[in-house]
Design a protein around this motif. Structure first.
Motif, PDB file in Angstrom:
ATOM      1  N   PRO A  90      12.041 -32.755  59.338  1.00 18.73           N
ATOM      2  CA  PRO A  90      12.808 -32.833  59.937  1.00 18.73           C
ATOM      3  C   PRO A  90      12.885 -31.942  60.969  1.00 18.73           C
ATOM      4  N   PRO A  91      13.501 -32.186  62.171  1.00 21.10           N
ATOM      5  CA  PRO A  91      13.605 -30.847  62.553  1.00 21.10           C
ATOM      6  C   PRO A  91      15.261 -30.161  62.354  1.00 21.10           C
TER       7      PRO A  91
ATOM      8  N   PRO B 272      18.828 -29.976  63.347  1.00 24.35           N
ATOM      9  CA  PRO B 272      19.734 -29.956  63.896  1.00 24.35           C
ATOM     10  C   PRO B 272      20.153 -29.307  65.484  1.00 24.35           C
ATOM     11  N   ALA B 273      20.296 -30.097  66.848  1.00 27.81           N
ATOM     12  CA  ALA B 273      20.627 -29.247  67.529  1.00 27.81           C
ATOM     13  C   ALA B 273      21.909 -28.045  67.568  1.00 27.81           C
ATOM     14  N   GLY B 274      22.180 -26.975  67.825  1.00 28.23           N
ATOM     15  CA  GLY B 274      22.800 -26.286  68.107  1.00 28.23           C
ATOM     16  C   GLY B 274      22.606 -24.833  66.829  1.00 28.23           C
ATOM     17  N   GLU B 275      22.229 -24.921  65.749  1.00 21.78           N
ATOM     18  CA  GLU B 275      22.206 -23.972  64.770  1.00 21.78           C
ATOM     19  C   GLU B 275      20.437 -23.245  64.557  1.00 21.78           C
ATOM     20  N   GLU B 276      20.328 -22.184  64.940  1.00 22.71           N
ATOM     21  CA  GLU B 276      20.431 -20.891  65.277  1.00 22.71           C
ATOM     22  C   GLU B 276      19.549 -20.566  63.739  1.00 22.71           C
ATOM     23  N   THR B 277      17.467 -21.149  63.217  1.00 13.93           N
ATOM     24  CA  THR B 277      17.628 -20.557  62.032  1.00 13.93           C
ATOM     25  C   THR B 277      17.483 -19.299  61.857  1.00 13.93           C
ATOM     26  N   GLU B 278      17.822 -18.116  60.651  1.00 13.40           N
ATOM     27  CA  GLU B 278      17.493 -16.920  60.778  1.00 13.40           C
ATOM     28  C   GLU B 278      15.780 -16.098  60.923  1.00 13.40           C
ATOM     29  N   ALA B 279      15.857 -15.560  61.786  1.00  9.79           N
ATOM     30  CA  ALA B 279      14.473 -14.352  61.798  1.00  9.79           C
ATOM     31  C   ALA B 279      14.423 -13.316  60.423  1.00  9.79           C
TER      32      ALA B 279
END
Length: 108
Positions: free
Chosen positions: A98-99, A101-108
């Motif tokens: 699943p995508p 949620p909007a507003g959460e950023e993933t760690e790179a």
């Protein structure tokens, strides 16, 4: 439908109204298209078409001939579309992530 005579320009035929309806591309005399056709003819009663009524059967026969002429191409296209659908079904993953949620950023 039966040929009952000849003229200089063609034939005289004996036909039921159902046969005439079918020859002009309608399902039968109960179809709405045939009823509209009959209502559009001046002096047409509900039982008989007036003598001299012109029935265009050429359009129906041309359409059917066109369908028959392109039947092989239609089957070929159908096979191609079926193969593409099978390919898509095989490449679609069983587990879908699943995508986020909007507003959460993933760690790179």
């Amino acid at each position: 439908m039966q040929i009952i005579g000849n003229t200089d320009k063609g034939y005289l035929i004996s036909a039921t109204e159902d046969e005439l309806a079918i020859a002009t591309g309608h399902t039968n005399t109960y179809s709405e298209g045939w009823r509209k056709f009959k209502r559009a003819i001046p002096a047409s009663d509900t039982a008989r078409l007036p003598i001299g009524t012109v029935l265009n059967v050429q359009g129906v026969f041309r359409y059917n001939a066109s369908i028959a002429a392109h039947a092989d191409k239609a089957r070929e296209c159908s096979s191609t579309l079926r193969a593409l659908a099978d390919l898509i079904d095989r490449t679609t993953p069983d587990a879908v992530i699943p995508p986020e949620p909007a507003g959460e950023e993933t760690e790179a």
